[in-house]
Design a protein around this motif. Sequence first.
Motif, PDB file in Angstrom:
ATOM      1  N   ASN A   6       1.062  -1.046   0.038  1.00  0.00           N
ATOM      2  CA  ASN A   6      -0.075   0.040  -0.160  1.00  0.00           C
ATOM      3  C   ASN A   6       1.023   1.233   0.222  1.00  0.00           C
ATOM      4  OD1 ASN A   6      -1.197   2.167   1.274  1.00  0.00           O
ATOM      5  ND2 ASN A   6      -2.988   0.749   2.002  1.00  0.00           N
ATOM      6  N   PRO A   7       0.924   1.984  -1.028  1.00  0.00           N
ATOM      7  CA  PRO A   7       1.991   3.236  -1.258  1.00  0.00           C
ATOM      8  C   PRO A   7       1.690   4.226  -0.241  1.00  0.00           C
ATOM      9  CG  PRO A   7       0.459   3.143  -2.940  1.00  0.00           C
ATOM     10  CD  PRO A   7      -0.036   1.893  -2.274  1.00  0.00           C
ATOM     11  N   THR A   8       2.639   4.919  -0.039  1.00  0.00           N
ATOM     12  CA  THR A   8       2.733   6.112   0.769  1.00  0.00           C
ATOM     13  C   THR A   8       2.500   7.353  -0.245  1.00  0.00           C
ATOM     14  OG1 THR A   8       5.065   6.340   0.700  1.00  0.00           O
ATOM     15  CG2 THR A   8       3.831   5.464   2.578  1.00  0.00           C
ATOM     16  N   LYS A   9       2.350   8.391   0.365  1.00  0.00           N
ATOM     17  CA  LYS A   9       2.379   9.758  -0.440  1.00  0.00           C
ATOM     18  C   LYS A   9       3.292  10.802   0.233  1.00  0.00           C
ATOM     19  CE  LYS A   9      -2.297   9.271  -1.766  1.00  0.00           C
ATOM     20  NZ  LYS A   9      -3.845  10.196  -2.240  1.00  0.00           N
ATOM     21  N   ASP A  10       4.579  10.470   0.411  1.00  0.00           N
ATOM     22  CA  ASP A  10       5.664  11.275   0.968  1.00  0.00           C
ATOM     23  C   ASP A  10       6.528  12.074  -0.032  1.00  0.00           C
ATOM     24  OD1 ASP A  10       5.062  10.797   3.568  1.00  0.00           O
ATOM     25  OD2 ASP A  10       6.051   8.904   3.404  1.00  0.00           O
ATOM     26  N   ASP A  11       6.495  11.529  -1.386  1.00  0.00           N
ATOM     27  CA  ASP A  11       7.532  12.261  -2.247  1.00  0.00           C
ATOM     28  C   ASP A  11       6.693  12.936  -3.226  1.00  0.00           C
ATOM     29  OD1 ASP A  11       9.576  10.863  -0.873  1.00  0.00           O
ATOM     30  OD2 ASP A  11       9.493   9.251  -2.476  1.00  0.00           O
ATOM     31  N   ASP A  12       7.201  14.013  -3.883  1.00  0.00           N
ATOM     32  CA  ASP A  12       6.624  14.673  -4.947  1.00  0.00           C
ATOM     33  C   ASP A  12       7.498  14.472  -6.142  1.00  0.00           C
ATOM     34  OD1 ASP A  12       5.128  16.598  -6.495  1.00  0.00           O
ATOM     35  OD2 ASP A  12       5.618  18.381  -5.085  1.00  0.00           O
ATOM     36  N   LEU A  13       7.535  13.470  -6.727  1.00  0.00           N
ATOM     37  CA  LEU A  13       8.229  12.910  -7.826  1.00  0.00           C
ATOM     38  C   LEU A  13       8.418  14.067  -9.138  1.00  0.00           C
ATOM     39  CD1 LEU A  13      10.447  10.768  -8.697  1.00  0.00           C
ATOM     40  CD2 LEU A  13       8.520   9.517  -9.654  1.00  0.00           C
ATOM     41  N   PHE A  14       7.360  14.312  -9.498  1.00  0.00           N
ATOM     42  CA  PHE A  14       7.330  15.048 -10.722  1.00  0.00           C
ATOM     43  C   PHE A  14       6.863  16.572 -10.409  1.00  0.00           C
ATOM     44  CE2 PHE A  14       6.275  10.654 -12.098  1.00  0.00           C
ATOM     45  CZ  PHE A  14       7.105  10.698 -12.931  1.00  0.00           C
ATOM     46  N   GLY A  15       6.774  16.849  -9.371  1.00  0.00           N
ATOM     47  CA  GLY A  15       6.448  18.285  -8.778  1.00  0.00           C
ATOM     48  C   GLY A  15       4.640  18.473  -9.283  1.00  0.00           C
ATOM     49  N   TRP A  16       4.091  17.569  -8.866  1.00  0.00           N
ATOM     50  CA  TRP A  16       2.680  17.489  -9.338  1.00  0.00           C
ATOM     51  C   TRP A  16       1.668  18.094  -8.036  1.00  0.00           C
ATOM     52  CZ3 TRP A  16       2.451  13.122 -13.146  1.00  0.00           C
ATOM     53  CH2 TRP A  16       2.839  13.360 -14.407  1.00  0.00           C
ATOM     54  N   ASN A  17       2.426  17.675  -6.941  1.00  0.00           N
ATOM     55  CA  ASN A  17       1.295  17.705  -5.675  1.00  0.00           C
ATOM     56  C   ASN A  17       0.778  19.205  -5.652  1.00  0.00           C
ATOM     57  OD1 ASN A  17       1.958  15.116  -5.219  1.00  0.00           O
ATOM     58  ND2 ASN A  17       3.423  15.812  -3.384  1.00  0.00           N
ATOM     59  N   PRO A  18      -0.330  19.334  -5.216  1.00  0.00           N
ATOM     60  CA  PRO A  18      -1.365  20.634  -5.107  1.00  0.00           C
ATOM     61  C   PRO A  18      -0.223  21.564  -4.167  1.00  0.00           C
ATOM     62  CG  PRO A  18      -2.757  18.946  -5.011  1.00  0.00           C
ATOM     63  CD  PRO A  18      -1.608  18.244  -4.839  1.00  0.00           C
ATOM     64  N   PRO A  19       0.516  22.934  -4.704  1.00  0.00           N
ATOM     65  CA  PRO A  19       1.251  23.573  -3.820  1.00  0.00           C
ATOM     66  C   PRO A  19       0.510  23.981  -2.752  1.00  0.00           C
ATOM     67  CG  PRO A  19       0.774  24.446  -5.975  1.00  0.00           C
ATOM     68  CD  PRO A  19       0.208  23.118  -5.987  1.00  0.00           C
ATOM     69  N   LYS A  20      -0.782  24.432  -2.862  1.00  0.00           N
ATOM     70  CA  LYS A  20      -1.660  25.151  -1.844  1.00  0.00           C
ATOM     71  C   LYS A  20      -2.400  24.107  -0.808  1.00  0.00           C
ATOM     72  CE  LYS A  20      -2.063  29.455  -4.423  1.00  0.00           C
ATOM     73  NZ  LYS A  20      -2.995  30.440  -5.084  1.00  0.00           N
ATOM     74  N   ALA A  21      -2.391  22.794  -1.064  1.00  0.00           N
ATOM     75  CA  ALA A  21      -2.902  21.910  -0.525  1.00  0.00           C
ATOM     76  C   ALA A  21      -2.513  22.056   1.040  1.00  0.00           C
ATOM     77  CB  ALA A  21      -3.054  20.407  -1.003  1.00  0.00           C
ATOM     78  N   PRO A  22      -3.189  21.911   2.081  1.00  0.00           N
ATOM     79  CA  PRO A  22      -2.845  21.815   3.276  1.00  0.00           C
ATOM     80  C   PRO A  22      -2.507  20.773   3.850  1.00  0.00           C
ATOM     81  CG  PRO A  22      -5.210  21.956   3.490  1.00  0.00           C
ATOM     82  CD  PRO A  22      -4.711  22.006   1.884  1.00  0.00           C
ATOM     83  N   GLY A  23      -2.906  19.277   3.293  1.00  0.00           N
ATOM     84  CA  GLY A  23      -2.253  18.195   3.777  1.00  0.00           C
ATOM     85  C   GLY A  23      -1.544  17.350   2.622  1.00  0.00           C
TER      86      GLY A  23
END
Length: 473
Positions: A250-267
Amino acid sequence: MKEFFYRPDNAWMGDVIPYYEDGEFKLFYLHGWRDNYREGFDQGWHLLGTKDFVNYREEGACKIEGGTGHILKVEDIYHMFYCIFPDGKQFACHAISKDLRTWEPIPEDTFGPDGEIYELADWRDPFVFWNEEEGQYWMLIAALAKGPTNRKGCTGLLSSKDLKHWEYREPLYAPKLHVGAHECPDLFRMGDWWYLIYSSYTGRFGTFYRMSRSLNGPWITPQEEAFDGRAYYAAKSVSDGQKRYLFGWNPTKDDDLFGWNPPKAPGKDYDTWDWGGNMVVHEIIQRPDGTLSVKVPETVNSAFAEQVPAKFEGIIGDWSITDDVLLCESPYAFAGCISQEELPDLCKISATVRFSETTQGLGIMLRADKGLDIAYYITLEPERSRITFRGPIMQTEEGGKTFPYDVELERPLKLMPDQEYELKVFIDRTICEIYVGGEVALSARMYDIQHGKLAVFVSQGTVEFSRLKIETV
């Protein structure tokens, strides 16, 4: 306190290579470091022992640096097949051992794709077994078959008399469905059927299976080809002689491999999925028609035996609440009730649900607030024949504006009115594992809401929740 669903200390669980012997599951796995714990990234093989998927004995590193493969025993020698990635190329490798701990690589047995049947690119995750019919060993491998389009992903095939010299053969399975190779191939027989398992990250992301009466095919795609959803990958299986189990992560969500994570997301709930995470084990079940399903292993299920008090109160709608049953008729609206107690960080939630015809949706909310506005929703949707998982932002105006999809995670599930369905949900901090009636598994992650209560709901219909329990270890 260590997580219930295993991962190594200060690292992450990668692909599992399961082997069974002497009453114990010996789980080789790729030990994944990340730069938030240590500089660099390492995929060395480590060894883990367990008899019950609850208690583990850590054996540590095997001093084999490489990717996924397979273990088999011939007479008194163990053979490890694995892969390496020097200078951007991929090769299959061979090592031997007498004790599963000390391994001796055989460099001269290293080989890559031929460039004629297979592209000179993907060549990894070898799986080796003795083919009784042919009287020789077969190797399955994640590869790319030569062809006119980019849909070259296949399960490659080689054969050998001695585990050293391999003959390239036409792929075992090359349906021209995937751009990427069929990762982590696995093969087994159960009754009259052969089953081929592989994982793919192109097109539909997940671990899939095919079935055939013969190793020569044809390989049939069942109506539902996946064992789990997006948050379960690289799964391989092994049998203890009685039951067969599937080991994935079950994968985690710790890395932002491609810079796609929402920059303004609070979590972190809407960040991208990582490689590796926590190990999750499903038990494989064969249906009468030969198709497969999965359920929670009994040892995992029975580990949660300490019942936690759970008293409910209605929030919306007209609920009949007793010690054994939560019942609501709400044919034209949403209705929900909530527990008075907070959910533990580690727990199992179990319930039997029944619903009426025309019911639009029903399910449970995890870590819900008193207004039932903020929660993780697990919803059975009869008219769409599916179970879904949605995070809290999907219930808000921001979610409606932001995301171009209807649902985050889903699995197909035929749901009939006036029948009972057993629902089990296992929570281990950020990990969520959902099972329905020995038919469907759905893995998920929950980061942004860390505390809250258990709630149940119905949307435009009638629902009955019975034998609802919260248990911990």
